[in-house]
Design an enzyme around this catalytic site. Structure first.
Site, mmCIF file in Angstrom:
data_model
loop_
_atom_site.group_PDB
_atom_site.id
_atom_site.type_symbol
_atom_site.label_atom_id
_atom_site.label_comp_id
_atom_site.label_asym_id
_atom_site.label_seq_id
_atom_site.Cartn_x
_atom_site.Cartn_y
_atom_site.Cartn_z
ATOM 1 N N LYS A 228 2.063 7.294 0.508
ATOM 2 C CA LYS A 228 1.388 6.213 -0.201
ATOM 3 C C LYS A 228 1.860 4.828 0.242
ATOM 4 O O LYS A 228 1.103 3.850 0.170
ATOM 5 C CB LYS A 228 1.581 6.366 -1.716
ATOM 6 C CG LYS A 228 0.694 5.467 -2.557
ATOM 7 C CD LYS A 228 -0.780 5.737 -2.280
ATOM 8 C CE LYS A 228 -1.668 4.827 -3.106
ATOM 9 N NZ LYS A 228 -3.095 4.998 -2.784
ATOM 10 N N SER B 140 -14.418 -5.096 22.456
ATOM 11 C CA SER B 140 -14.102 -4.150 21.401
ATOM 12 C C SER B 140 -15.262 -4.014 20.409
ATOM 13 O O SER B 140 -16.322 -3.521 20.766
ATOM 14 C CB SER B 140 -12.797 -4.564 20.708
ATOM 15 O OG SER B 140 -12.141 -3.440 20.151
#
Length: 270
Positions: free
Chosen positions: A138, A86
């Site tokens: 949010k 990765s």
């Protein structure tokens, strides 16, 4: 007239090791080491990577610093150790050449983002959250509730953007078409031998082979050139205590799960 140490280090093969998860501490240490290699005008860098990856931004900053170093004329060779997956791959493809052991675990090209939904546990404990927010999204990935469909789509777009950046970097670094990279960039891992067939690495070999290759690319004598370590992580006495490594691995895994929750990661999670 240049300082004597400058004349000497122009014949020095540098070595930087990236070990363990890639995060802020690793980034700071490696970027400082790369800067030192550049300042001392080392002609070649042996980059040893033994990492499952880590945070996106930190991996990108190290990748960009390596590309700048190469533009200064430094020859960079990456050596994949036990694992380079990765984010480790993302950093590795910034090198001019990549050498991996036949059994190296590599690949895992992709992005993962995980949150912790513990709403059922909180309900059993009689715990509830009161949230006041400035916008609809949010409190996305808040642990006291699951995702809505709109939130899931928003996060998927975020992941797709990060994934596209990853694929583009691998394609450019390895000289492969993006379409070909996407064909195997689905998160699967490969052995070093398989990675060679895919074009992710240039050849099979150990760190010694990578060292010799770096020296040869820089016009140094590989039989007489030994690497000088830059940015070595500090040694800890606690690491000598029996069983300490297992405990450290357990703590590290828990820290990753909690501390990186909600972050897009270029990280292999077996």
């Amino acid at each position: 007239m240049p300082w004597p140490w400058r004349r000497k280090t122009r014949r020095t093969l540098a070595r930087i090791a990236i070990e363990g998860p890639i995060a802020g501490g690793t980034r700071k240490r490696v970027l400082k080491a790369i800067q030192q290699v550049e300042q001392r005008e080392c002609p070649a860098l042996l980059l040893r990577i033994d990492s499952p990856g880590g945070t996106v931004g930190d991996s990108q900053e190290i990748h960009a610093a390596l590309l700048r170093l190469r533009q200064k004329g430094c020859r960079v060779v990456a050596s994949f150790g036990n694992i380079s997956a990765s984010g480790g791959v993302y950093i590795g493809v910034a090198a001019e050449k990549v050498v991996a052991n036949p059994g190296t675990i590599t690949g895992s090209i992709g992005v993962i983002l995980r949150g912790n939904n513990i709403s059922k546990l909180l309900k059993r404990l009689g715990v509830s959250f009161e949230t006041v927010k400035s916008g609809l999204y949010k409190d996305i990935l808040s642990p006291d509730r699951g995702l809505t469909e709109d939130e899931r789509e928003l996060l998927q777009n975020l992941i797709d953007s990060s994934y596209g950046q990853f694929v583009a970097a691998v394609a450019e670094g390895r000289g492969l078409p993006e379409k070909r990279v996407r064909a195997f960039a689905d998160g699967r891992v490969f052995s070093g031998a398989q990675a060679l067939e895919l074009g992710l690495v240039d050849e099979l070999g150990d760190e010694e082979r990578a060292r010799r290759l770096a020296a040869e690319l820089a016009g140094l004598n590989p039989d007489r050139t030994r690497p000088t370590e830059f940015g070595a992580p500090p040694k800890r006495f606690a690491g000598l205590i029996p069983g300490r490594s297992r405990l450290r691995a357990l703590v590290q895994g828990l820290s990753l799960e909690l501390g990186w929750s909600g972050q897009p990661l270029w990280l292999w999670r077996p």
